[in-house]
Design a protein around this motif. Structure first.
Motif, PDB file in Angstrom:
ATOM      1  N   VAL A 393     -13.900  39.517 -29.299  1.00  0.00           N
ATOM      2  CA  VAL A 393     -12.881  39.014 -28.376  1.00  0.00           C
ATOM      3  C   VAL A 393     -13.581  38.522 -27.112  1.00  0.00           C
ATOM      4  O   VAL A 393     -14.436  39.209 -26.554  1.00  0.00           O
ATOM      5  CB  VAL A 393     -11.856  40.114 -28.020  1.00  0.00           C
ATOM      6  N   ALA A 394     -13.230  37.324 -26.663  1.00  0.00           N
ATOM      7  CA  ALA A 394     -13.871  36.733 -25.479  1.00  0.00           C
ATOM      8  C   ALA A 394     -13.596  37.576 -24.240  1.00  0.00           C
ATOM      9  O   ALA A 394     -12.536  38.185 -24.100  1.00  0.00           O
ATOM     10  CB  ALA A 394     -13.364  35.310 -25.263  1.00  0.00           C
ATOM     11  N   ARG A 395     -14.568  37.599 -23.326  1.00  0.00           N
ATOM     12  CA  ARG A 395     -14.391  38.304 -22.057  1.00  0.00           C
ATOM     13  C   ARG A 395     -14.251  37.340 -20.879  1.00  0.00           C
ATOM     14  O   ARG A 395     -13.967  37.751 -19.752  1.00  0.00           O
ATOM     15  CB  ARG A 395     -15.544  39.264 -21.802  1.00  0.00           C
ATOM     16  N   ALA A 396     -14.463  36.047 -21.122  1.00  0.00           N
ATOM     17  CA  ALA A 396     -14.320  35.025 -20.079  1.00  0.00           C
ATOM     18  C   ALA A 396     -14.344  33.662 -20.747  1.00  0.00           C
ATOM     19  O   ALA A 396     -14.752  33.530 -21.911  1.00  0.00           O
ATOM     20  CB  ALA A 396     -15.454  35.116 -19.054  1.00  0.00           C
ATOM     21  N   TYR A 397     -13.907  32.648 -20.010  1.00  0.00           N
ATOM     22  CA  TYR A 397     -14.018  31.272 -20.485  1.00  0.00           C
ATOM     23  C   TYR A 397     -15.295  30.634 -19.944  1.00  0.00           C
ATOM     24  O   TYR A 397     -15.807  31.032 -18.892  1.00  0.00           O
ATOM     25  CB  TYR A 397     -12.814  30.440 -20.046  1.00  0.00           C
ATOM     26  N   TYR A 398     -15.766  29.637 -20.625  1.00  0.00           N
ATOM     27  CA  TYR A 398     -16.977  28.922 -20.238  1.00  0.00           C
ATOM     28  C   TYR A 398     -16.751  28.163 -18.929  1.00  0.00           C
ATOM     29  O   TYR A 398     -15.782  27.407 -18.792  1.00  0.00           O
ATOM     30  CB  TYR A 398     -17.364  27.954 -21.359  1.00  0.00           C
ATOM     31  N   LYS A 399     -17.631  28.399 -17.966  1.00  0.00           N
ATOM     32  CA  LYS A 399     -17.608  27.693 -16.672  1.00  0.00           C
ATOM     33  C   LYS A 399     -16.243  27.769 -15.984  1.00  0.00           C
ATOM     34  O   LYS A 399     -15.829  26.823 -15.319  1.00  0.00           O
ATOM     35  CB  LYS A 399     -17.990  26.218 -16.853  1.00  0.00           C
ATOM     36  N   ALA A 408      -8.052  40.890 -17.847  1.00  0.00           N
ATOM     37  CA  ALA A 408      -7.836  41.937 -16.851  1.00  0.00           C
ATOM     38  C   ALA A 408      -8.270  43.300 -17.377  1.00  0.00           C
ATOM     39  O   ALA A 408      -7.891  43.695 -18.488  1.00  0.00           O
ATOM     40  CB  ALA A 408      -6.357  41.983 -16.457  1.00  0.00           C
ATOM     41  N   ASP A 409      -9.079  44.007 -16.589  1.00  0.00           N
ATOM     42  CA  ASP A 409      -9.458  45.400 -16.912  1.00  0.00           C
ATOM     43  C   ASP A 409     -10.088  45.532 -18.296  1.00  0.00           C
ATOM     44  O   ASP A 409      -9.882  46.530 -18.991  1.00  0.00           O
ATOM     45  CB  ASP A 409      -8.240  46.332 -16.819  1.00  0.00           C
ATOM     46  N   GLY A 410     -10.844  44.504 -18.699  1.00  0.00           N
ATOM     47  CA  GLY A 410     -11.496  44.569 -20.001  1.00  0.00           C
ATOM     48  C   GLY A 410     -10.600  44.234 -21.176  1.00  0.00           C
ATOM     49  O   GLY A 410     -10.999  44.414 -22.327  1.00  0.00           O
ATOM     50  N   TRP A 411      -9.404  43.734 -20.895  1.00  0.00           N
ATOM     51  CA  TRP A 411      -8.465  43.345 -21.954  1.00  0.00           C
ATOM     52  C   TRP A 411      -8.183  41.850 -21.874  1.00  0.00           C
ATOM     53  O   TRP A 411      -8.104  41.287 -20.776  1.00  0.00           O
ATOM     54  CB  TRP A 411      -7.133  44.090 -21.810  1.00  0.00           C
ATOM     55  N   LEU A 412      -8.013  41.206 -23.028  1.00  0.00           N
ATOM     56  CA  LEU A 412      -7.571  39.823 -23.072  1.00  0.00           C
ATOM     57  C   LEU A 412      -6.054  39.803 -23.035  1.00  0.00           C
ATOM     58  O   LEU A 412      -5.393  40.389 -23.902  1.00  0.00           O
ATOM     59  CB  LEU A 412      -8.058  39.146 -24.360  1.00  0.00           C
TER      60      LEU A 412
END
Length: 541
Positions: A393-399, A408-412
């Motif tokens: 599961v992604a933790r952020a989007y690219y750029k 938020a808080d480690g959750w998507l």
């Protein structure tokens, strides 16, 4: 104290090596205008090595983004492994995005090479002047026209010809980027999701779980889900890892061609969005196919109508609902009956199979009240936003520095609204933006759509909220009749069908009949198009 196990990197190189060493005789088939293209994993592996050498000679380095703009074919399958295994990043471009979104994606990713199927060259030609980072275009297949603005360009077969049929893969960090895909951009610019080798490897492993898709060496896999979006749901990674025969549909996606391909290649497992299978079900009332080899279809991308599950089962076809997103690689949950469901009525079993199901091992979930932020009880009634986390599961989007609120808080934060029953089985009731709030109460557009598509004369249905002076919003049903029932089904037919099935205040205030439900670039219902068409619609008083 630490464990004393080997530090073995989980990379796609392992899947590639297994395929060519353990399953060299297994077939890879691609549907074409004429006879299908066939070769084995052995030949595929040699061509993957040649492709990697050609990329290296063209100056591609570790971390460079190499893009693809193509259909589900054997060449695309070669790219799926050569690019990440040499340390570069496979960037699959969605061929159905708007041109402005495509230009934005290519430039943000800074793609250096684009591989494009020959029949898609004209579309890409229009945009090429907007791609300053692209240094080379590689044309896959014979283009019946000049490549014009795609300069410099080279034919794929010429590009890999005379290259060595071996390559020393570099040692890669399992957390290194392997591939990237952008969301379909329903609001604002698309967002880039970057998959690691580790996430792709673990996601493929999950496809082999008995309580997952349960893929294995004896399967013949037909991924209709596009390779240009979300890793073709990971099934092309799983195919190599497990040594399955794989069948690609090419650009031929109509129900008749799909049905014939499934029959002729003895497909055991297929995957695609509901619109594909709705079309096939409609065809099965007129045509006969031998699907005796088929054990299951996995369907996702949007909610699978219960009527579709029931309809295909009447033809001996088991369709399994799965749920996920670009951000979840995307397999996150799958709907299969549990042992205690087997004694229940067939009607109840169909109802359970129409849910999004149980999260697969490796994924955790919670459902949070949209207004209070507290986790809702598992009572099958309390609505909340579905949130997930896990190793693919992604933790952020690219750029994207503005994506913190989404993670938020480690959750998507998925944006999907769900309820959970006492067994922890999930049912999506809507997207947060698609819920109809009428008189302070929520109405699920998805549930209404599923019921509408159970009407024997309805092919597709979509429900949107229309502004209302008293109730804030009221539902409008947009209905596509089956071809043989055009002009033979009325608003009252539809409402009479719904009355015994929903609360009175859930009934749509009106029904409009349309030729087709607009679709997004990945085959989902595109409600924003309908909202723009009917936003000022005057509901009957």
């Amino acid at each position: 104290m630490q464990g004393l196990m080997m530090d073995f990197p989980l990379t796609l190189q392992h899947a590639f090596n297994r395929a060519i060493r353990l399953y060299p005789r297994k077939e890879i088939v691609t549907q074409t205008d004429g006879e299908p293209h066939r070769y084995t994993y052995s030949t595929w592996g040699k061509r993957v090595y040649q492709l990697a050498n050609a990329l290296k000679q063209a100056g591609v380095q570790e971390g460079d983004r190499v893009a693809t703009f193509g259909w589900n074919t054997y060449r695309h399958f070669e790219l799926y492994y050569a690019i990440p295994c040499m340390g570069a990043v496979l960037h699959t471009l969605n061929i159905r995005l708007f041109s402005e979104q495509l230009a934005y994606i290519v430039n943000e990713a800074e793609d250096t090479i684009i591989f494009v199927d020959a029949d898609l060259v004209p579309f890409l030609e229009q945009l090429a002047p907007q791609f300053p980072t692209v240094k080379l275009y590689v044309i896959m297949g014979e283009a019946p026209y000049a490549t014009g603005a795609l300069q410099p360009s080279v034919d794929y077969e010429t590009f890999i010809a005379d290259q060595p049929e071996s390559y020393d893969w570099p040692t890669l960090d399992e957390n290194a980027a392997a591939a990237m895909c952008y969301t379909s951009g329903t609001t604002g610019n698309p967002k880039g999701v970057v998959y690691s080798h580790r996430s792709a490897f673990l996601h493929a492993m999950a496809s082999g779980l008995a309580n997952g898709p349960a893929l294995g060496e004896q399967d013949v896999i037909l991924p209709i889900v596009p390779m240009f979006h979300a890793n073709a749901w990971g099934f092309v990674h799983a195919a190599a890892l497990f040594g399955s025969k794989v069948v690609f549909p090419g650009r031929f996606m109509d129900p008749m061609r799909i049905g014939r391909l499934m029959e002729s290649e003895r497909v055991t497992f297929a995957a695609g969005v509901p619109t594909i299978w709705i079309g096939l079900l409609n065809l099965l009332s007129k045509e006969h196919f031998d699907f005796s080899a088929l054990r299951s279809i996995v369907c996702g991308g949007s909610a699978v109508p219960q009527a579709l599950i029931e309809g295909l089962q009447q033809h001996g076809i088991t369709i399994i609902q799965a749920w996920g997103m670009t951000e979840t690689s995307p397999l996150a949950s799958i709907s299969q009956l549990r042992s205690h469901h087997l004694d229940q009525s067939q009607e109840e079993q169909f109802r359970i199979r129409a849910r999004q199901g149980t999260v697969v091992p490796g994924v955790e979930f919670r459902v949070v009240n949209i207004e209070t932020g507290q986790e809702v009880p598992w009572d099958d009634e309390s609505y909340g936003e579905l949130q997930v986390r896990g190793p693919w599961v992604a933790r952020a989007y690219y750029k994207d520095s503005e994506s913190a609120a989404k993670f938020a808080d480690g959750w998507l934060r998925t944006g999907d609204v769900a309820v959970v029953d006492h067994d922890g089985i999930i049912q999506l009731v809507d997207r947060t933006k698609d819920l109809v709030k009428s008189g302070g109460e929520w109405i699920s557009s998805v549930e209404l759509e599923n019921l509408l598509m159970g009407h024997p004369k309805v092919l597709e249905a979509c429900v949107i909220g229309i502004p209302h002076p008293k109730w804030s919003e009221r539902p409008l049903a947009c209905v596509v009749p089956k071809p043989e029932y055009v002009d033979q089904v009325t608003k009252e037919d539809i409402l009479d069908y719904l009355r015994p099935r929903v609360a009175k205040w859930w009934l749509p205030d009106d029904v409009v009949f349309i030729d087709a439900v607009p679709k997004t670039s990945v085959g989902k219902f595109d409600k924003k198009v309908l909202r723009s068409q009917y936003g000022m619609y005057s509901l009957p008083s």
